[in-house]
Write a protein that holds these residues in place. Structure first.
Motif, PDB file in Angstrom:
ATOM      1  N   ASN A  49      19.617  16.750  46.374  1.00 21.51           N
ATOM      2  CA  ASN A  49      21.040  16.425  46.492  1.00 21.51           C
ATOM      3  C   ASN A  49      21.269  15.571  47.721  1.00 21.51           C
ATOM      4  O   ASN A  49      20.364  15.373  48.533  1.00 21.51           O
ATOM      5  CB  ASN A  49      21.894  17.706  46.546  1.00 21.51           C
ATOM      6  N   ALA A  50      22.478  15.070  47.839  1.00 20.43           N
ATOM      7  CA  ALA A  50      22.794  14.123  48.916  1.00 20.43           C
ATOM      8  C   ALA A  50      23.104  14.808  50.238  1.00 20.43           C
ATOM      9  O   ALA A  50      23.228  14.138  51.271  1.00 20.43           O
ATOM     10  CB  ALA A  50      23.988  13.249  48.499  1.00 20.43           C
ATOM     11  N   GLY A  51      23.248  16.133  50.231  1.00 21.45           N
ATOM     12  CA  GLY A  51      23.517  16.846  51.476  1.00 21.45           C
ATOM     13  C   GLY A  51      24.812  16.389  52.134  1.00 21.45           C
ATOM     14  O   GLY A  51      25.811  16.142  51.461  1.00 21.45           O
ATOM     15  N   ARG A  52      24.785  16.256  53.451  1.00 24.45           N
ATOM     16  CA  ARG A  52      25.985  15.871  54.199  1.00 24.45           C
ATOM     17  C   ARG A  52      26.070  14.361  54.347  1.00 24.45           C
ATOM     18  O   ARG A  52      26.320  13.838  55.435  1.00 24.45           O
ATOM     19  CB  ARG A  52      25.959  16.538  55.573  1.00 24.45           C
ATOM     20  N   VAL A  53      25.858  13.644  53.237  1.00 25.13           N
ATOM     21  CA  VAL A  53      25.762  12.187  53.326  1.00 25.13           C
ATOM     22  C   VAL A  53      27.046  11.559  53.866  1.00 25.13           C
ATOM     23  O   VAL A  53      27.006  10.581  54.613  1.00 25.13           O
ATOM     24  CB  VAL A  53      25.379  11.588  51.952  1.00 25.13           C
ATOM     25  N   ARG A  54      28.213  12.116  53.513  1.00 20.38           N
ATOM     26  CA  ARG A  54      29.475  11.542  53.998  1.00 20.38           C
ATOM     27  C   ARG A  54      29.546  11.598  55.528  1.00 20.38           C
ATOM     28  O   ARG A  54      29.937  10.623  56.179  1.00 20.38           O
ATOM     29  CB  ARG A  54      30.663  12.291  53.383  1.00 20.38           C
ATOM     30  N   ASP A  55      29.157  12.738  56.100  1.00 19.76           N
ATOM     31  CA  ASP A  55      29.151  12.863  57.559  1.00 19.76           C
ATOM     32  C   ASP A  55      28.146  11.903  58.190  1.00 19.76           C
ATOM     33  O   ASP A  55      28.412  11.301  59.238  1.00 19.76           O
ATOM     34  CB  ASP A  55      28.801  14.294  57.972  1.00 19.76           C
ATOM     35  N   HIS A  56      26.986  11.768  57.549  1.00 18.52           N
ATOM     36  CA  HIS A  56      25.955  10.895  58.106  1.00 18.52           C
ATOM     37  C   HIS A  56      26.381   9.427  58.044  1.00 18.52           C
ATOM     38  O   HIS A  56      26.070   8.649  58.950  1.00 18.52           O
ATOM     39  CB  HIS A  56      24.636  11.098  57.365  1.00 18.52           C
ATOM     40  N   VAL A  57      27.062   9.045  56.967  1.00 15.18           N
ATOM     41  CA  VAL A  57      27.554   7.670  56.859  1.00 15.18           C
ATOM     42  C   VAL A  57      28.582   7.393  57.953  1.00 15.18           C
ATOM     43  O   VAL A  57      28.525   6.361  58.637  1.00 15.18           O
ATOM     44  CB  VAL A  57      28.158   7.416  55.463  1.00 15.18           C
ATOM     45  N   ARG A  58      29.523   8.310  58.131  1.00 14.81           N
ATOM     46  CA  ARG A  58      30.526   8.114  59.176  1.00 14.81           C
ATOM     47  C   ARG A  58      29.870   8.046  60.561  1.00 14.81           C
ATOM     48  O   ARG A  58      30.205   7.190  61.382  1.00 14.81           O
ATOM     49  CB  ARG A  58      31.557   9.247  59.150  1.00 14.81           C
ATOM     50  N   GLY A  59      28.924   8.943  60.806  1.00 19.51           N
ATOM     51  CA  GLY A  59      28.228   8.930  62.084  1.00 19.51           C
ATOM     52  C   GLY A  59      27.460   7.640  62.299  1.00 19.51           C
ATOM     53  O   GLY A  59      27.408   7.114  63.424  1.00 19.51           O
ATOM     54  N   ALA A  60      26.848   7.113  61.236  1.00 19.70           N
ATOM     55  CA  ALA A  60      26.101   5.860  61.349  1.00 19.70           C
ATOM     56  C   ALA A  60      27.025   4.704  61.718  1.00 19.70           C
ATOM     57  O   ALA A  60      26.671   3.855  62.543  1.00 19.70           O
ATOM     58  CB  ALA A  60      25.379   5.559  60.034  1.00 19.70           C
ATOM     59  N   VAL A  61      28.200   4.671  61.104  1.00 13.12           N
ATOM     60  CA  VAL A  61      29.161   3.615  61.442  1.00 13.12           C
ATOM     61  C   VAL A  61      29.513   3.685  62.926  1.00 13.12           C
ATOM     62  O   VAL A  61      29.525   2.660  63.632  1.00 13.12           O
ATOM     63  CB  VAL A  61      30.434   3.732  60.579  1.00 13.12           C
ATOM     64  N   LEU A  62      29.794   4.874  63.428  1.00 16.27           N
ATOM     65  CA  LEU A  62      30.138   5.038  64.849  1.00 16.27           C
ATOM     66  C   LEU A  62      28.989   4.595  65.741  1.00 16.27           C
ATOM     67  O   LEU A  62      29.208   3.910  66.760  1.00 16.27           O
ATOM     68  CB  LEU A  62      30.502   6.490  65.133  1.00 16.27           C
ATOM     69  N   ASP A  63      27.752   4.955  65.379  1.00 15.21           N
ATOM     70  CA  ASP A  63      26.608   4.561  66.199  1.00 15.21           C
ATOM     71  C   ASP A  63      26.388   3.046  66.168  1.00 15.21           C
ATOM     72  O   ASP A  63      26.048   2.446  67.186  1.00 15.21           O
ATOM     73  CB  ASP A  63      25.340   5.281  65.723  1.00 15.21           C
ATOM     74  N   LEU A  64      26.564   2.438  65.016  1.00 13.15           N
ATOM     75  CA  LEU A  64      26.384   0.992  64.910  1.00 13.15           C
ATOM     76  C   LEU A  64      27.426   0.247  65.751  1.00 13.15           C
ATOM     77  O   LEU A  64      27.108  -0.730  66.441  1.00 13.15           O
ATOM     78  CB  LEU A  64      26.465   0.549  63.447  1.00 13.15           C
ATOM     79  N   LEU A  65      28.661   0.719  65.698  1.00 16.34           N
ATOM     80  CA  LEU A  65      29.708   0.097  66.509  1.00 16.34           C
ATOM     81  C   LEU A  65      29.448   0.323  67.995  1.00 16.34           C
ATOM     82  O   LEU A  65      29.606  -0.599  68.812  1.00 16.34           O
ATOM     83  CB  LEU A  65      31.077   0.660  66.122  1.00 16.34           C
ATOM     84  N   ALA A  66      29.055   1.535  68.352  1.00 12.86           N
ATOM     85  CA  ALA A  66      28.801   1.842  69.757  1.00 12.86           C
ATOM     86  C   ALA A  66      27.649   1.010  70.309  1.00 12.86           C
ATOM     87  O   ALA A  66      27.627   0.676  71.493  1.00 12.86           O
ATOM     88  CB  ALA A  66      28.503   3.331  69.918  1.00 12.86           C
ATOM     89  N   ALA A  67      26.699   0.671  69.452  1.00 16.12           N
ATOM     90  CA  ALA A  67      25.545  -0.120  69.883  1.00 16.12           C
ATOM     91  C   ALA A  67      25.875  -1.594  70.060  1.00 16.12           C
ATOM     92  O   ALA A  67      25.088  -2.338  70.649  1.00 16.12           O
ATOM     93  CB  ALA A  67      24.407   0.030  68.881  1.00 16.12           C
ATOM     94  N   GLY A  68      27.034  -2.018  69.536  1.00 18.35           N
ATOM     95  CA  GLY A  68      27.427  -3.406  69.734  1.00 18.35           C
ATOM     96  C   GLY A  68      27.692  -4.217  68.491  1.00 18.35           C
ATOM     97  O   GLY A  68      28.047  -5.395  68.577  1.00 18.35           O
ATOM     98  N   LEU A  69      27.537  -3.631  67.308  1.00 17.90           N
ATOM     99  CA  LEU A  69      27.869  -4.379  66.094  1.00 17.90           C
ATOM    100  C   LEU A  69      29.387  -4.498  65.978  1.00 17.90           C
ATOM    101  O   LEU A  69      30.116  -3.528  66.190  1.00 17.90           O
ATOM    102  CB  LEU A  69      27.298  -3.697  64.859  1.00 17.90           C
ATOM    103  N   ASP A  70      29.836  -5.695  65.657  1.00 18.60           N
ATOM    104  CA  ASP A  70      31.262  -6.023  65.606  1.00 18.60           C
ATOM    105  C   ASP A  70      31.671  -6.193  64.150  1.00 18.60           C
ATOM    106  O   ASP A  70      31.159  -7.091  63.468  1.00 18.60           O
ATOM    107  CB  ASP A  70      31.499  -7.319  66.387  1.00 18.60           C
ATOM    108  N   PRO A  71      32.589  -5.373  63.625  1.00 19.70           N
ATOM    109  CA  PRO A  71      32.970  -5.487  62.209  1.00 19.70           C
ATOM    110  C   PRO A  71      33.642  -6.811  61.859  1.00 19.70           C
ATOM    111  O   PRO A  71      33.781  -7.133  60.680  1.00 19.70           O
ATOM    112  CB  PRO A  71      33.918  -4.303  62.000  1.00 19.70           C
ATOM    113  N   ASP A  72      34.062  -7.581  62.861  1.00 21.62           N
ATOM    114  CA  ASP A  72      34.601  -8.913  62.588  1.00 21.62           C
ATOM    115  C   ASP A  72      33.483  -9.915  62.315  1.00 21.62           C
ATOM    116  O   ASP A  72      33.726 -10.995  61.776  1.00 21.62           O
ATOM    117  CB  ASP A  72      35.439  -9.410  63.768  1.00 21.62           C
TER     118      ASP A  72
END
Length: 364
Positions: free
Chosen positions: A76-99
């Protein structure tokens, strides 16, 4: 992939980097994560830093959070929704710009997944069975080989080709996926029309940071420093790492994997070499090594974690970034699928003007 093929790819890198530097806006990169757990130090060192560098250079970057691929080797996918949200936060914190960088999920882009069907017709079962990632993941899962795991390389080809990426940052283990993607692009052109440009692998210079115990850094091994963990959690994890009884600290990944894993983590976070840190610690033993590593990792991640906490405090931020990214990915994949259907003779849009009413179809 053979050693000679890998050598040829590496030899190509200086010229490819010059081409990208000369006109970065002409290139599009597809990279991504399988959100099976929180992102960790290995992700930051091995791929995220390179994505930020490419973004800042002016290259178009797309990051897929491959949520459908979570179930390739698990029930099963487990806590995939939480992991996706956490990944977005980490990517932004690392410097990726959604623009400037598009972050999207597999499950939100139907056209991407529809490309799997024609692509599967272009590869053989034997080719899929030979893929080293499929074989390794199958062995590690301890389960019967699922159809999704077997076709995992084709799903990755759909990721790459749906958005017309021409560059794919990879390590040696991932090169066979790009090679199969190039095969699919070429075979589609031979059978139908030259819709796709065969993407090139971009072997990065990013350091490979192993897990704290010397194995591959993985949440399932309990050896991964999560980017979003607290300083206390990180220090506790490092204290639990098994080393050995030898007091003098040396860097030897084969004979002393636990010691080498700690030295590698400290080296990445300080910008020093493992041998240099080992020489400084000397006869201080594992206790001093663990204190040094905990302080180095927590100091190295302090800025990232502070930015991540600020981002997490903004209601709906991660969700809005994903919504924007999913919209962009849907537009790209939809256009690609339309062109694929046209090439295959399966575009029926010209028939819609002559649509027949339901009543006439019913014979009334």
């Amino acid at each position: 992939m053979s050693t000679s093929s890998f050598t040829a790819v590496v030899d190509r890198m200086p010229a490819l980097r010059r081409e990208v530097a000369a006109d970065p806006g002409a290139h599009r990169v597809l990279t991504g994560e399988r959100p099976t757990g929180p992102l960790h130090l290995g992700h930051l060192a091995g791929s995220i830093v390179e994505r930020v560098r490419l973004q800042r250079s002016g290259v178009q970057v797309l990051v897929v959070l491959a949520d459908y691929q979570v179930i390739t080797d698990r029930e099963n996918a487990g806590r995939v929704r939480d992991h996706v949200r956490g990944a977005v936060l980490d990517l932004l914190a690392a410097g990726l710009d959604p623009d400037r960088t598009t972050i999207f999920t597999h499950s939100a882009v139907p056209a991407l997944n529809q490309l799997m069907l024609p692509f599967l017709s272009l590869v053989t079962e034997a080719e899929l069975h030979r893929n080293p990632t499929v074989k390794a993941e199958h062995r590690a899962s301890g389960r019967a080989l699922s159809g999704l795991l077997l076709t995992y390389p084709v799903h990755q080809a759909a990721d790459i080709l749906c958005c017309r990426a021409d560059l794919v940052p990879v390590g040696k283990d991932n090169l066979p996926h790009v090679e199969l993607t190039r095969v699919i692009a070429r075979r589609f052109a031979e059978r139908y029309a030259p819709v796709f440009v065969a993407p090139e692998p971009m072997v990065t210079d990013s350091p490979e940071v192993p897990g704290l115990d010397g194995r591959k850094m993985s949440k399932s091994y309990g050896n991964a420093v999560e980017l979003g963990a607290t300083a206390e959690e990180t220090a506790a994890l490092i204290r639990r790492t098994r080393t050995d009884a030898e007091r003098r600290i040396t860097y030897d990944p084969v004979a002393r994997p636990g010691v080498a894993g700690l030295l590698s983590a400290a080296a990445f976070c300080t910008g020093r070499t493992p041998d240099d840190i080992a020489a400084e610690i000397g006869d201080g033993g594992s206790a001093r090594l663990k204190r040094f590593t905990a302080e180095a990792v927590n100091a190295g991640l302090a800025g990232h974690r502070a930015r991540r906490a600020e981002l997490a405090a903004e209601p709906g931020l991660a969700e809005s970034v994903l919504a924007r990214g999913n919209a962009t990915a849907n537009a790209l994949a939809g256009a690609t699928l339309a062109e694929v259907r046209t090439a295959m003779g399966m575009d029926y849009r010209d028939l819609t003007s002559g649509a027949v009413s339901p009543a006439r179809c019913a014979g009334r």
